[in-house]
Motif scaffolding. Structure first.
Motif, PDB file in Angstrom:
ATOM      1  N   ILE A 131      14.048  12.039 -17.912  1.00 47.14           N
ATOM      2  CA  ILE A 131      12.721  12.667 -17.983  1.00 47.14           C
ATOM      3  C   ILE A 131      11.888  12.111 -16.843  1.00 47.14           C
ATOM      4  O   ILE A 131      11.775  10.893 -16.674  1.00 47.14           O
ATOM      5  CB  ILE A 131      12.021  12.383 -19.331  1.00 47.14           C
ATOM      6  N   VAL A 139      12.931  17.604 -17.786  1.00 44.43           N
ATOM      7  CA  VAL A 139      14.030  16.973 -18.507  1.00 44.43           C
ATOM      8  C   VAL A 139      15.326  17.598 -18.006  1.00 44.43           C
ATOM      9  O   VAL A 139      15.466  18.812 -17.945  1.00 44.43           O
ATOM     10  CB  VAL A 139      13.876  17.124 -20.037  1.00 44.43           C
ATOM     11  N   VAL A 184      15.127  21.145 -27.681  1.00 41.91           N
ATOM     12  CA  VAL A 184      14.489  19.838 -27.542  1.00 41.91           C
ATOM     13  C   VAL A 184      13.070  19.970 -28.063  1.00 41.91           C
ATOM     14  O   VAL A 184      12.405  21.002 -27.871  1.00 41.91           O
ATOM     15  CB  VAL A 184      14.499  19.329 -26.078  1.00 41.91           C
ATOM     16  N   SER A 185      12.597  18.937 -28.754  1.00 42.80           N
ATOM     17  CA  SER A 185      11.232  18.945 -29.289  1.00 42.80           C
ATOM     18  C   SER A 185      10.599  17.588 -29.045  1.00 42.80           C
ATOM     19  O   SER A 185      11.288  16.577 -28.858  1.00 42.80           O
ATOM     20  CB  SER A 185      11.227  19.257 -30.790  1.00 42.80           C
ATOM     21  N   ALA A 186       9.259  17.579 -29.047  1.00 43.00           N
ATOM     22  CA  ALA A 186       8.505  16.332 -28.871  1.00 43.00           C
ATOM     23  C   ALA A 186       7.426  16.273 -29.934  1.00 43.00           C
ATOM     24  O   ALA A 186       6.724  17.263 -30.169  1.00 43.00           O
ATOM     25  CB  ALA A 186       7.889  16.270 -27.480  1.00 43.00           C
ATOM     26  N   GLN A 228      10.163  22.555 -27.168  1.00 42.06           N
ATOM     27  CA  GLN A 228       9.933  22.578 -25.726  1.00 42.06           C
ATOM     28  C   GLN A 228      10.995  23.450 -25.062  1.00 42.06           C
ATOM     29  O   GLN A 228      12.126  23.537 -25.549  1.00 42.06           O
ATOM     30  CB  GLN A 228       9.990  21.152 -25.154  1.00 42.06           C
ATOM     31  N   SER A 240      11.481  21.364 -19.689  1.00 47.18           N
ATOM     32  CA  SER A 240      10.268  20.596 -19.439  1.00 47.18           C
ATOM     33  C   SER A 240       9.702  20.113 -20.756  1.00 47.18           C
ATOM     34  O   SER A 240       9.919  20.723 -21.807  1.00 47.18           O
ATOM     35  CB  SER A 240       9.234  21.439 -18.697  1.00 47.18           C
ATOM     36  N   LEU A 241       8.948  19.002 -20.677  1.00 47.99           N
ATOM     37  CA  LEU A 241       8.304  18.433 -21.845  1.00 47.99           C
ATOM     38  C   LEU A 241       6.816  18.336 -21.593  1.00 47.99           C
ATOM     39  O   LEU A 241       6.380  18.010 -20.485  1.00 47.99           O
ATOM     40  CB  LEU A 241       8.859  17.037 -22.145  1.00 47.99           C
ATOM     41  N   SER A 242       6.026  18.601 -22.624  1.00 44.68           N
ATOM     42  CA  SER A 242       4.577  18.506 -22.548  1.00 44.68           C
ATOM     43  C   SER A 242       4.110  17.325 -23.396  1.00 44.68           C
ATOM     44  O   SER A 242       4.487  17.207 -24.567  1.00 44.68           O
ATOM     45  CB  SER A 242       3.931  19.796 -23.047  1.00 44.68           C
ATOM     46  N   TYR A 284       5.893   9.311 -28.399  1.00 42.66           N
ATOM     47  CA  TYR A 284       6.449  10.592 -28.843  1.00 42.66           C
ATOM     48  C   TYR A 284       7.892  10.402 -29.294  1.00 42.66           C
ATOM     49  O   TYR A 284       8.645   9.609 -28.713  1.00 42.66           O
ATOM     50  CB  TYR A 284       6.429  11.623 -27.717  1.00 42.66           C
ATOM     51  N   VAL A 322      11.290  12.266 -29.264  1.00 44.99           N
ATOM     52  CA  VAL A 322      11.969  13.369 -28.582  1.00 44.99           C
ATOM     53  C   VAL A 322      13.314  13.580 -29.263  1.00 44.99           C
ATOM     54  O   VAL A 322      14.113  12.632 -29.395  1.00 44.99           O
ATOM     55  CB  VAL A 322      12.166  13.070 -27.084  1.00 44.99           C
TER      56      VAL A 322
END
Length: 577
Positions: A486, A497, A516-518, A530, A544-546, A553, A555
């Motif tokens: 990341i 990512v 993928v989640s955050a 995400q 990408s991650l926000s 976080y 992930v």
């Protein structure tokens, strides 16, 4: 009076102790190829690092380390703002590589750091070589001390020489002031030799006592070293030319002679007639030629200071170098004159003679201060780059302290000037001048630190500097192993990512579906899916991650490897704290 001097002594001691921390770098790393934190498909044959200013690589301190710790870099090539490092293929090419570098910026200060990139997939970061950042504590202390000694030496040359040449009382001994000039020459020479001896150690990060003959030779033959050698030559020439010029002038008595025509004896001889007057022709006396040589050498010697510092690495080097010479000359004349007055003339000189000397010196000091402030303002405007840098950067804040001390010195000088105008040359004047000298010494110490601190103009470049930040990790389930990177792990939406999927036996595995989640843990928020998608064909996924808020976080990667086989793995990422 005693309390004021005690306060200034404590403040000066604190100033000289504080620089023990490593000096800031003056050239920022603004890019590299491969890019910091990037993942590429094959091993490169060359890597480059780009800086905000021209740099010179430190021999043996620029390396590329393979994932298994093997050094694979060749001879470094430097040219302007970019250094090029040839690399050979590593025996184990897949994984994360480290670019470790140490260079010397255009203003002679060291810059160190490290950048990572990966081939195939991220892995553990190789161990960084020792001494890549910051000078050794012995060097960090020695450098500002040597600069202070050099500045003090210049003031002890200029001030006494100025008084001996123009304002010295005819019946006072010149021995003490002449001795002070010799001390000034010795201090300046010692500080210059010390600068030559510490420059290599600034670059290598090694202790001051480990200097080798090869390192010293490399410094001496560089532009920085040649300038300092030129300064030593100037000091040697001044040591020869100054003493005869500043000795008490000999009084010579000219006996007028009348030249007449031969006298003829005898009748009718004409009366003697004076010979026609011969108009004297202007001549350049040896003393005047010597004075001109001293002035030229002094200007050349002063030029070596700005040319080995901040002034040479700015958009207008000719302006800043000229301003630096004027600034230093004015400082040396003013402060050196004050020291000469305090040590030699304010005591033991008849008040009638002081009444002649002090008004002249007062006018000269006022003129020196005007030039000092004007040249300092030019330097400050160029080096700060913007008004907010005056309070937002360490350089600007230190400059504000220097300005404050200078304002106090000028207030004391104004009081001394009023006393001179009122013909009060007694104890009150001596006390004021002593305080003025003590505070001026503090200004010298602040100046020696200021030239070591990152200029305000570099703040924007440093804000944009790359740091190789990001995170790489390997997560394992009973179905697969996923390696991911990341970058750059910052607040906002633009965190890339890049993930790589493998079977438990290490063979590449192509996923049927990536997710993928955050989720922010504190305060606890719901997980947010995400965007991420697989790259076909292959075992990779890109997304990408926000990170909208600062915090930690969770992930979670959820990967389906067949129609029915799915597993999740998770980790935590801390952002913005």
């Amino acid at each position: 009076m005693t309390r004021v001097l005690a306060f200034l002594f404590v403040l000066l001691t604190a100033v000289l102790v504080l620089p023990a921390a490593p000096a800031s770098a003056h050239a920022a790393t603004v890019g590299s190829n491969p890019a910091p934190g990037s993942v590429i498909g094959t091993s490169p044959s060359e890597v480059t690092v780009t800086f905000s200013e021209p740099v010179t690589p430190v021999d043996g301190r620029v390396q590329v380390i393979a994932p298994d710790g093997e050094r694979i870099s060749g001879k470094v090539e430097g040219g302007g703002n970019v250094i090029r490092i040839p690399v050979r293929k590593a025996s184990k090419p897949l994984g994360t590589y480290l670019i470790s570098f140490r260079v010397i910026s255009a203003d002679s200060h060291p810059v160190g750091g490290a950048i990572t990139f990966s081939v195939g997939a991220p892995s553990a970061r190789p161990e960084e070589p020792a001494a890549t950042t910051g000078p050794h504590p012995s060097v960090a202390v020695a450098v500002p001390v040597l600069k202070t000694i050099g500045y003090a030496g210049v003031t002890l040359i200029v001030g006494p020489a100025l008084f001996l040449a123009f304002l010295w009382p005819p019946r006072r001994s010149r021995a003490g002031a002449s001795r002070m000039i010799r001390i000034g020459l010795a201090l300046t020479a010692a500080a210059t030799l010390g600068a030559l001896g510490t420059q290599a150690q600034q670059g290598s990060g090694s202790p001051i006592w480990t200097l080798s003959a090869g390192e010293f030779t490399e410094v001496v033959t560089s532009q920085y070293g040649l300038l300092l050698l030129g300064r030593l030559v100037v000091l040697g020439a001044l040591a020869v030319l100054l003493p005869p010029l500043l000795r008490r002038p000999r009084r010579t008595v000219t006996v007028p002679q009348t030249v007449t025509a031969p006298v003829l004896v005898g009748a009718g001889a004409p009366a003697p007639q004076p010979a026609p007057a011969v108009k004297p022709q202007p001549q350049v006396t040896p003393r005047r030629a010597r004075a001109g040589a001293v002035l030229a050498l002094g200007a050349a010697g002063l030029t070596t200071w700005p040319m080995t510092g901040h002034a040479i690495a700015v958009p207008l080097p000719a302006v800043t170098v000229a301003a630096g010479v004027v600034h230093m000359a004015a400082m040396a004349a003013w402060l050196g004159g004050l020291v000469t007055l305090t040590v030699f003339l304010l005591r033991g000189t008849h008040e009638r003679m002081l009444g002649v000397i002090m008004p002249v010196w007062s006018r000269w000091a006022a003129l020196a201060v005007v030039w000092l402030v004007m040249a300092g303002a030019v330097q400050a405007v160029i080096q700060l780059g913007s008004l907010p840098a005056l309070w937002q950067t360490g350089y600007g804040r230190l400059l504000l302290v220097k300005i404050g001390v200078l304002a106090g010195v000028l207030a004391a000088a104004a009081g001394a000037r009023r006393m001179v105008n009122r013909a009060r040359n007694g104890r009150g004047l001596r006390r004021t001048v002593v305080v003025e000298v003590a505070a001026s010494v503090l200004i010298l110490a602040l100046s020696s630190i200021l030239v070591q601190v990152d200029p305000g103009r570099s703040a924007s470049a440093n804000d944009q500097a790359v740091s190789g930040k990001g995170m790489s990790e390997t997560l394992t389930s009973n179905l697969y192993t996923v390696q991911f990177n990341i970058y750059p792990v910052e607040l906002g939406e633009y965190n890339t990512v890049h993930a790589f999927l493998y079977r438990p036996d290490g063979a590449p595995l192509q996923a049927e579906e990536w997710q993928v989640s955050a989720r922010l843990l504190d305060p606890a928020l719901e997980a947010v899916q995400q965007p991420i998608s697989g790259i076909v064909p292959g075992n990779q996924a890109l997304g990408s991650l926000s990170f909208p808020l600062a915090g930690t976080y969770e992930v979670v990667f959820t990967i389906r490897v067949s129609e029915i086989d799915r597993a999740s793995v998770k980790t935590t990422v801390t952002v913005g704290t």
